[in-house]
Structures are given as C-alpha cells and as structure tokens.
Design a protein around this motif. Structure first.
Motif, mmCIF file in Angstrom:
data_model
loop_
_atom_site.group_PDB
_atom_site.id
_atom_site.type_symbol
_atom_site.label_atom_id
_atom_site.label_comp_id
_atom_site.label_asym_id
_atom_site.label_seq_id
_atom_site.Cartn_x
_atom_site.Cartn_y
_atom_site.Cartn_z
ATOM 1 N N MET A 218 0.819 -1.133 0.050
ATOM 2 C CA MET A 218 -0.068 -0.124 -0.072
ATOM 3 C C MET A 218 0.985 1.176 -0.023
ATOM 4 N N ALA A 219 0.631 2.351 -0.621
ATOM 5 C CA ALA A 219 1.172 3.486 -0.762
ATOM 6 C C ALA A 219 0.252 4.851 -0.719
ATOM 7 N N LYS A 220 1.016 5.948 -0.266
ATOM 8 C CA LYS A 220 0.358 7.248 -0.358
ATOM 9 C C LYS A 220 1.512 8.344 -0.300
ATOM 10 N N GLY A 248 4.146 -2.915 2.929
ATOM 11 C CA GLY A 248 3.715 -4.236 2.462
ATOM 12 C C GLY A 248 4.687 -5.365 2.762
ATOM 13 N N ASN A 249 4.178 -6.508 2.188
ATOM 14 C CA ASN A 249 4.876 -7.487 2.618
ATOM 15 C C ASN A 249 5.376 -8.306 1.533
ATOM 16 N N SER A 254 11.843 -18.944 -1.143
ATOM 17 C CA SER A 254 12.141 -19.794 0.138
ATOM 18 C C SER A 254 11.055 -20.149 1.028
ATOM 19 N N GLY A 255 10.056 -19.100 0.968
ATOM 20 C CA GLY A 255 8.980 -19.148 2.023
ATOM 21 C C GLY A 255 8.787 -18.210 2.987
ATOM 22 N N ALA A 256 9.770 -17.553 3.244
ATOM 23 C CA ALA A 256 9.979 -16.470 4.125
ATOM 24 C C ALA A 256 9.281 -15.226 3.545
ATOM 25 N N ILE A 257 8.651 -14.545 4.654
ATOM 26 C CA ILE A 257 7.890 -13.422 4.187
ATOM 27 C C ILE A 257 8.407 -12.074 5.147
ATOM 28 N N ALA A 258 8.796 -10.846 4.265
ATOM 29 C CA ALA A 258 9.445 -9.863 4.842
ATOM 30 C C ALA A 258 8.181 -8.767 4.935
ATOM 31 N N GLN A 259 8.243 -7.991 5.943
ATOM 32 C CA GLN A 259 7.435 -6.841 6.304
ATOM 33 C C GLN A 259 8.496 -5.555 5.996
ATOM 34 N N VAL A 260 8.015 -4.883 4.974
ATOM 35 C CA VAL A 260 8.792 -3.505 4.576
ATOM 36 C C VAL A 260 7.916 -2.367 4.799
ATOM 37 N N ALA A 372 6.778 -2.354 -7.350
ATOM 38 C CA ALA A 372 5.498 -3.263 -7.170
ATOM 39 C C ALA A 372 4.877 -2.764 -5.924
ATOM 40 N N PHE A 373 5.239 -1.873 -5.080
ATOM 41 C CA PHE A 373 4.795 -1.600 -3.760
ATOM 42 C C PHE A 373 3.562 -0.652 -4.388
ATOM 43 N N SER A 374 3.798 0.467 -5.105
ATOM 44 C CA SER A 374 2.720 1.315 -5.502
ATOM 45 C C SER A 374 2.044 0.747 -6.628
ATOM 46 N N LYS A 375 2.374 -0.192 -7.385
ATOM 47 C CA LYS A 375 1.635 -0.933 -8.251
ATOM 48 C C LYS A 375 0.537 -2.021 -7.648
ATOM 49 N N SER A 376 1.086 -2.424 -6.535
ATOM 50 C CA SER A 376 0.185 -3.459 -5.903
ATOM 51 C C SER A 376 -0.939 -2.355 -4.949
ATOM 52 N N GLY A 377 -0.530 -1.202 -4.624
ATOM 53 C CA GLY A 377 -1.491 -0.272 -3.769
ATOM 54 C C GLY A 377 -2.727 0.148 -4.862
#
Length: 409
Positions: A218-220, A248-249, A254-260, A372-377
């Motif tokens: 998500m972005a703003k 976002g995430n 590998s299956g890991a998830i990172a929150q950024v 992809a962050f802004s694109k996803s948002g």
C-alpha cells in the motif's frame, strides 16, 4: 591478466560524489579517475581540485602516480575519450537512464548510482543494450558488500538462526529537505523513500533471503508540498510527485515473508530497523545504508529463564529492544563508508572475467520489487515478481591473500 588500473570517468559531481572521490583516490588502487563532468561546471572543477589537493598533501598518492582528473565540457566528450573504460554515473535518478544509455551506445561499461532506472521499461532497455554490446552494467547500492551485511549473511548461511521464516525492516524519517543541499529531486520521479532508500533495504533482503516471489503493498503521499529548510534553497516549496509512505509484505521463493516500510512522512530518531527471524533465533541486521555493524544475535539460550507470565505486563519504562542480544564480531573487511566498493569489484571482474557482485541482475530484481509496492497499492492486489534472481558471490575474507582496496580475482 591485465593489472593496469581501470580508467573511470565520473558523470555527475553532486553531493554523493565526495565519498566516491575520496575512496577512488585513497582506497581502491585498481581504479584511476581520468576525468569528471557535471552540468554545473563549478562542481566538476571542485571535484578535480579535491583530487589535486589530496595529491599535493599525500606523498603516497604521488608515489602511486595518481593524476588530477581532466574536466570534460559535457558527457559526450567523456564518452568519446578513448582512455575511458568505465563510466561512473552519479547523476540524479531521473537522469540515470539517458546517461547510462548514451555511455553504453558509445561502448563504455557503466556503473551507476541507484536505481538502475526509474521503471522496468528503462531497466530492461539498458540491460538489453548492455548484453547486445557485451558491456558490463552494474551499480549501487554496494553497502551489502561491506562487513556488516556480509557478516549477517554468513551467520544466516551457517545456520545461526536456523531456517529463516521472515524479516521486518523499516526506513523511517521526515525527508531530506532539512539537511540536503539540493533536496527537490527526492520528491520527483525516480525517487521518494522507496526508490531512494529502498534499494539498500531490498538489496540486503535478497542478499540474505534470496529471490522474491511476489508482494502486496500500500502507498500514499501524506503531504502534497514540502518546505526546504536547508541551504542554499531554504524557504523554497517543493511539489511532491511520488508516494512518500509505502508498506507491504514480500513473499520469497524460500517461503520467508518480509514486512517492509519506508516513509519520508514521520518524525523519528532511529531511521533504520532491520531484523531477520529464524527457527533457532533472531538477528538484528545493521542499517543497510552503512557498511559496518553492529550485528546482534538472540537465541533461546540467551534468555535467563522462560517468563512465567506475559512479559509485556511486567515491563516498565522505555523498552530496550535489544537487551540481552549478543553483538557478533564482524568477519569481513570494509566496515566504514566504502562507496565505490561495487565499482572496484566490477572493474576487477572486467580485468579477470569473473562476475561482478553489484550487477544488473540484482539491480533489476530489486527495482521490480520496489516498483511493485505502488503498483500493488493501486491495483489492491498481489503482484508477482517475474524477474529471476540468484545471490551474487559472498565477499572473500582472507586478509593473507587480499589487501584492503584490492578485490579478489
């Protein structure tokens, strides 16, 4: 093998150029800066004067026959200089594409500041051109090659925290208009907190966790205008054209998830927080905009005793988030600001034929993740990451074979 220094032309002599000039002159002895160029001639003159002054005051530089760089009237004069092998592109982000493209068209290898381009179309065009002409293409950030993140990578790879399950990283500040001498571009196309600071964090993530698979973000933009309070533009108003709050995430193969989380909207003192979590422990990774530490490790045996109740109920005062964590010794060289390390590595690879670490494969993967962050948002949807990625080689930590400022073969 050709051991002659690789000859460099610097295009753009702005704020970031100072540390490059210092490290090319003093540290990385396999590089030779033959010329500088800037749209503002005084900046190029100042850069050349710095090198001249260092030579005059340092007999070791004179012994090494370090020369004062010439001043090019424009970038095309540099591109047409037969001495120049590699162009160092330190221009503003939205100028990276055209400068790099023209350098490649003139047959020069290119190392640029981040990002590679402002979008994937630019990145893909540059990569196709470099591959067509069989030229090296790479760029910042190179902080991941420093002692801090290389040590973190080694500890993770050696199993000190077990299998990685996730990560959390944040870059939190209120923008650069309070200190940077020319901050307007940070709010224009190709910048903002994700494309400006995000490269450090996302590059470190893929170095530690590997290939990204997709993300949701998500972005703003919280403020439409910014007031500059730094000199020499104090009092000027900047229109904000980019998102300044992005979170976002990222899902990794590998299956890991990172929150950024990156933002230019928040008053905060600790700009960087970067943690990686594993099945056997947790790690605090140093600020990825730096080359050093600390690297902190926490494992179950570090707890004196298992809490009998909810630990949050017994905590009082200001929390010390890293109380009880162990600081690990740094196992690699380059713990201080070593910008141009990636350039030196690419130039050594140019001489030896090996791959260079800060390469365009990594830059492209990181750029796709960031955009992809802004694109996803905007789409309010999960965005797959389509570029493949393989981690580049770790640094070599054998001081008996490699001198400071001389990269491995």
């Amino acid at each position: 093998m050709d051991r002659k220094p690789v000859k460099i032309a610097m295009i753009g002599v702005g704020a970031i150029s100072g540390i490059y000039l210092q490290n090319i002159t003093h540290t990385f002895r396999e590089l030779e800066l033959v010329g500088v160029c800037d749209l503002i001639p005084e900046r190029a003159e100042k850069g050349a004067a710095y090198v001249k002054g260092e030579i005059e005051n340092d007999p070791q530089l004179r012994e090494r026959n370090v020369s004062v760089p010439k001043i090019y009237k424009d970038m095309y004069e540099a591109f047409n200089d037969p001495e120049v092998e590699v162009v160092l592109n330190l221009t503003r982000p939205y100028e990276h594409f055209e400068v790099t493209k023209q350098a490649l068209l003139h047959g020069k290898h290119v190392y640029s500041e981040k990002p590679l381009g402002v979008d994937m179309d630019e990145a893909n065009e540059l990569i196709a051109l470099a591959e067509e002409k069989n030229l090296r293409l790479g760029g910042a950030p190179d902080t991941f090659m420093g002692a801090g993140i290389q040590t973190a990578r080694r500890l993770i790879d050696d199993g000190y925290i077990g299998d990685v399950v996730g990560a959390s990283c944040a870059m939190v500040c209120h923008g650069h208009e309070t200190w940077h001498p020319d901050p307007e571009f940070y709010y224009k196309r190709g910048a903002g907190p994700m494309l400006d600071m995000g490269p450090y964090y996302i590059t470190a993530l893929v170095q530690l966790l590997g290939e990204a698979k997709g993300l949701m973000g998500m972005a703003k933009r919280s403020f439409t205008q910014r007031l500059i309070t730094s000199e020499p533009h104090r009092g000027e108003i900047v229109d904000v054209d980019v998102d300044t709050w992005l979170s976002g995430n990222i899902e990794f193969t590998s299956g890991a998830i990172a929150q950024v989380f990156t933002t230019f909207d928040v008053h905060y003192t600790a700009q960087s927080r970067f943690e990686v979590y594993g099945t056997r422990g947790s790690m605090m990774v140093p600020d990825p905009n730096t080359f050093g530490g600390p690297v902190l490790l926490l494992r179950p045996e570090d707890f004196a005793a298992a809490p009998k109740t909810d630990p949050g109920l017994s905590r009082h005062g200001v929390p010390d988030f890293y109380a009880g964590w162990r600081e690990m010794p740094l196992m690699y060289d380059y713990p201080v600001n070593s910008r141009a390390l990636g350039l030196a590595d690419m130039c050594k690879a140019l001489r030896t034929g090996r791959d260079h670490r800060a390469n365009y494969q990594q830059q492209r993967h990181v750029l796709e993740i960031m955009t992809a962050f802004s694109k996803s948002g905007k789409q309010k949807a999960y965005v797959p990451i389509t570029t493949g990625y393989e981690r580049t080689a770790p640094m070599v930590n054998d001081p008996l074979k490699i001198m400071h400022g001389i990269l491995d073969d």
